[in-house]
Design a protein around this motif. Structure first.
Motif, short mmCIF file in Angstrom:
data_model
loop_
_atom_site.label_atom_id
_atom_site.label_comp_id
_atom_site.label_asym_id
_atom_site.label_seq_id
_atom_site.Cartn_x
_atom_site.Cartn_y
_atom_site.Cartn_z
N SER A 202 0.83 -1.21 0.00
CA SER A 202 0.00 0.00 0.00
C SER A 202 0.86 1.26 0.00
O SER A 202 0.52 2.25 -0.66
CB SER A 202 -0.93 0.01 1.22
OG SER A 202 -1.82 -1.09 1.18
N LEU A 203 1.97 1.22 0.72
CA LEU A 203 2.90 2.35 0.74
C LEU A 203 3.44 2.64 -0.66
O LEU A 203 3.47 3.80 -1.10
CB LEU A 203 4.03 2.06 1.72
CG LEU A 203 5.11 3.13 1.84
CD1 LEU A 203 4.62 4.26 2.74
CD2 LEU A 203 6.41 2.54 2.41
N CYS A 204 3.85 1.60 -1.35
CA CYS A 204 4.41 1.77 -2.69
C CYS A 204 3.36 2.28 -3.67
O CYS A 204 3.63 3.19 -4.48
CB CYS A 204 4.98 0.43 -3.18
SG CYS A 204 6.41 -0.15 -2.25
N GLY A 207 2.54 6.01 -2.82
CA GLY A 207 3.66 6.91 -3.09
C GLY A 207 3.95 7.09 -4.56
O GLY A 207 4.10 8.23 -5.04
N PHE A 208 4.01 6.00 -5.31
CA PHE A 208 4.34 6.11 -6.74
C PHE A 208 3.18 6.67 -7.55
O PHE A 208 3.39 7.31 -8.58
CB PHE A 208 4.78 4.74 -7.28
CG PHE A 208 6.16 4.34 -6.83
CD1 PHE A 208 7.27 5.06 -7.24
CD2 PHE A 208 6.34 3.27 -5.96
CE1 PHE A 208 8.55 4.71 -6.81
CE2 PHE A 208 7.60 2.92 -5.53
CZ PHE A 208 8.72 3.63 -5.95
N THR A 209 1.95 6.47 -7.10
CA THR A 209 0.81 7.11 -7.75
C THR A 209 0.89 8.63 -7.59
O THR A 209 0.65 9.39 -8.53
CB THR A 209 -0.52 6.59 -7.18
OG1 THR A 209 -0.59 5.17 -7.35
CG2 THR A 209 -1.70 7.25 -7.87
N ALA A 210 1.22 9.07 -6.38
CA ALA A 210 1.36 10.51 -6.13
C ALA A 210 2.47 11.12 -6.99
O ALA A 210 2.32 12.22 -7.52
CB ALA A 210 1.64 10.75 -4.65
N GLY A 455 4.05 12.11 2.43
CA GLY A 455 2.91 12.28 3.33
C GLY A 455 1.73 11.40 2.96
O GLY A 455 1.14 10.73 3.82
N ILE A 456 1.40 11.37 1.67
CA ILE A 456 0.26 10.57 1.22
C ILE A 456 0.53 9.09 1.40
O ILE A 456 -0.33 8.32 1.85
CB ILE A 456 -0.07 10.90 -0.25
CG1 ILE A 456 -0.56 12.34 -0.36
CG2 ILE A 456 -1.10 9.93 -0.81
CD1 ILE A 456 -0.77 12.81 -1.78
N ALA A 457 1.74 8.65 1.05
CA ALA A 457 2.08 7.23 1.16
C ALA A 457 2.03 6.77 2.62
O ALA A 457 1.54 5.67 2.92
CB ALA A 457 3.48 6.99 0.59
N THR A 458 2.52 7.60 3.52
CA THR A 458 2.53 7.23 4.94
C THR A 458 1.12 7.11 5.50
O THR A 458 0.77 6.11 6.14
CB THR A 458 3.33 8.28 5.74
OG1 THR A 458 4.67 8.33 5.25
CG2 THR A 458 3.35 7.92 7.22
#
Length: 510
Positions: A202-204, A207-210, A455-458
Motif C-alpha cells: 500500500s505504501l508503494c 507513493g508512486f501514484t502521487a 505524506g500521502i504514502a505514509t
C-alpha cells in the motif's frame, strides 16, 4: 557628599580636622578663686539653620519611607491581581474545553442514536463530519468571521483529541489476548504476513501514484496553514494519575464491588494505568521510541496492571480484561470509555480538513487520485491475498480495513456479518505500529523524496500512527499526511457503504 554644615554635625572626624586647620580666638573664663582659665573657642554656630536642615532631612526620610510603603503596597496589589487573573483565565480555559468537547461528544451520541433508530447502515460520525465541514465552508463563503469564530471555539476540543489520539487505539491491543485466543496459530501467521506485506504494498502504490500524478500536473509547493500543537505532559499530570492509580487499585482490591459492579470498580485503576503508560511512553528518548512506541508502552502498562490485580485478587487475567472492555453501555469499562471518543475523532477531521482547504484545492489531483487508488488496492488486495493463503473468510473480512483508522475501520466491519471487531482494531493498530517504526527508512530506500508523496504514502498505509511518526521529523509532510489520513478513511467508508462493493469484496474473499 556631605554639605559644609552637615559634616561637623554628623562626622566627628570632620570636626577634629576642622580644629587643626583653623585658629580660634581664646576665651577667658573667670573662676571663684580669682584665677582665670583660657580655652580655645569655637565660632558660634547658627542653631536655627541647623534645626531647619535637620527638619528637612527628617522630611526627606519621611517621604522616602512613605513612597517605599506605597511601592510595597502596589507590588502586593499587583501580585494579587496577577494571581487572580491567572486563576480566572485557567478556570475559563477549562470551562471552554469542557463545553466545546461536550458539544462534540453529545453530537456524536445523538447521531449514533438517530442512525440506529432509523436503521441506517452508514457511519454516523462520518455523516456528522461532512455536516460540520459543509457548515464551515458555507460560513466561510458567506460570513468568514463566523467560520473563524467556530474554529476558534472548538479549537480546545480539537487539541484535546489530538493530544490523546493514540490513547483511543489502545483498548484493542490490551484485550488482544482475548481476541486471538480462538484463532489458530497458522491463521495468526497468515494474518501477520498479510499485515506486513500489505503495508509495504500500500505504501508503494500510494507513493508512486502521487509521484506519477505530480509529474503530470506539475503543481508548485506552497506553505501549509500552521497547525496548533497540543501541550506536552507535565509532572503534575504524571503524579496525579499515579495517585489515582494507587488509591483506586487498593480500593478495588479490598472492595471489589464498591461502585456497583466489578467493571465500574476496576475502571479507575485500569484507566489510570493506561494513561500513565501513555504519558511515560511519550517521555521516552527518541532512540527508544523508534523500537518501543508509546502506544506499546501504554498497552503493556494496562496489561501489567490487569495482571497484578488478577494475581492479587485471585481472579486471574481474563476476568479483569473482560472488565476492561465490556462493550455494554450500561456497565462500561476503561476501554469502553476510551473507545467512546472514536466518533469524536472522526468529527474532528472536519476541522483539520477545513484548516487545510486551500492546500487540498491546490493539490487535489495528487491527493484524491492517490487516496482512491491506494484505498481500492488495499481493500481488494487484502481480500485476494487472504483467499490465496487460505485464511478463513470471516477473519479475512475482519482485516479488510487494515489501512484505515480504527474509528472508521470498526464502522466498516460493522457493515459485514460475522466479523471480529477486536481483531479488526488490533490489526489496524499493528499496521500503524509497523508504519511508525519503518516508514522513513522504506521511503528513503524507495527514493520517494517529494513531501507530497511521502505524506500521502505514509497516511494511506499506516493512518494516524504513521502520520505522527513521520510528521515529528518531517513537518513539511504533515499537511498531506493529515489530509490523506482523513480522506483514506472517508473514501473507504463510502466505498464499503455501497452494497455492490460489499458483495464484490465477499466474492473475492470466497
Amino acid at each position: 557628599m556631605a554639605t559644609p554644615l552637615a559634616a561637623p554635625l554628623f562626622s566627628p572626624f570632620a570636626l577634629s580636622s576642622a580644629r587643626n586647620r583653623h585658629s580660634y580666638p581664646k576665651i577667658r573664663f573667670p573662676s571663684n578663686n580669682g584665677k582665670t582659665f583660657e580655652s580655645k573657642g569655637l565660632p558660634k554656630l547658627n542653631l536655627s539653620k541647623c534645626s531647619k536642615l535637620r527638619s528637612k532631612f527628617m522630611q526627606m526620610g519621611s517621604r522616602e519611607m512613605t513612597s517605599g510603603r506605597k511601592l510595597s503596597v502596589q507590588a502586593m496589589d499587583g501580585a494579587g491581581t496577577g494571581n487572580t487573573s491567572t486563576i480566572s483565565s485557567n478556570v475559563l480555559a477549562i470551562a471552554h474545553l469542557l463545553v466545546s468537547l461536550g458539544i462534540i461528544l453529545a453530537a456524536d451520541q445523538f447521531l449514533k442514536q438517530a442512525f440506529v433508530a432509523a436503521s441506517i447502515k452508514f457511519p454516523s460520525a462520518l455523516f456528522g463530519m461532512f455536516c460540520i465541514f459543509s457548515v464551515l465552508m458555507i460560513l466561510d463563503s458567506v460570513v468568514p468571521a463566523a467560520a473563524t469564530g467556530m474554529m476558534n471555539f472548538f479549537e480546545p476540543a480539537f487539541l484535546f483529541i489530538q493530544r490523546w489520539l493514540p490513547l483511543f487505539y489502545v483498548p484493542s491491543l490490551v484485550v488482544l489476548p482475548l481476541s486471538v485466543r480462538d484463532i489458530p496459530a497458522a491463521s495468526g501467521l497468515k494474518i501477520c504476513y498479510i499485515v506486513a506485506g500489505g503495508w509495504l504494498a500500500s505504501l508503494c502504490v500510494a507513493g508512486f501514484t502521487a509521484i506519477a500524478v505530480r509529474k503530470m500536473v506539475n503543481t508548485e509547493m506552497t506553505e501549509a496553514e500552521p497547525m496548533a500543537k497540543p501541550s506536552p505532559f507535565s509532572t503534575l499530570e504524571l503524579w496525579s494519575w499515579s495517585g489515582i492509580f494507587v488509591a483506586s487499585f487498593v480500593g478495588a482490591l479490598f472492595y471489589p464491588t464498591s461502585l456497583g459492579t466489578s467493571a465500574r470498580t476496576c475502571l479507575p485503576f485500569l484507566l489510570s494505568s493506561t494513561v500513565l503508560g501513555y504519558i511515560v511512553g511519550t517521555g521516552l528518548p527518541s532512540s527508544i521510541k523508534k523500537v518501543f512506541h508509546p502506544i506499546i508502552c501504554c498497552a503493556l502498562s494496562a496489561l501489567l496492571a490487569a495482571l497484578a490485580f488478577g494475581y492479587a485478587s485471585g481472579s486471574g487475567l481474563d476476568p479483569v480484561l473482560g472488565n476492561y472492555l465490556t462493550k455494554v453501555a450500561s456497565d462500561p469499562g476503561a476501554g469502553d470509555i476510551l473507545m467512546g471518543f472514536l466518533g469524536s475523532v472522526i468529527l474532528s477531521f472536519a476541522f483539520s480538513m477545513f484548516k487545510q482547504r486551500k492546500l487540498v484545492k491546490r493539490h487535489a489531483a495528487e491527493i484524491f487520485t492517490s487516496v482512491i487508488v491506494s484505498t481500492v488496492f488495499s481493500l481488494y488486495s487484502t481480500a485476494l491475498v487472504g483467499r490465496l493463503v487460505g485464511l478463513e473468510p470471516s477473519l479475512t473480512v475482519s482485516i479488510l480495513p487494515r489501512c484505515i483508522t480504527v474509528a472508521l475501520a470498526l464502522s466498516i466491519v460493522s457493515l459485514f456479518e460475522g466479523t471480529n471487531s477486536s481483531l479488526t482494531a488490533a490489526v489496524v493498530v499493528v499496521t500503524g505500529l509497523i508504519g511508525a517504526n519503518f516508514v522513513q527508512v522504506v521511503l528513503d530506500k524507495l527514493r520517494l523524496n517529494d513531501p507530497i508523496a511521502r505524506g500521502i504514502a505514509t497516511a494511506s498505509s499506516a493512518h494516524g500512527l504513521g502520520t505522527a511518526a513521520l510528521s515529528a521529523k518531517e513537518p513539511e509532510a504533515l499537511p498531506f499526511c493529515a489530509i490523506a489520513y482523513a480522506l483514506t478513511g472517508i473514501f473507504g467508508s463510502l466505498l464499503c457503504s455501497v452494497p455492490a462493493v460489499r458483495q464484490s469484496l465477499l466474492a473475492v474473499v470466497g
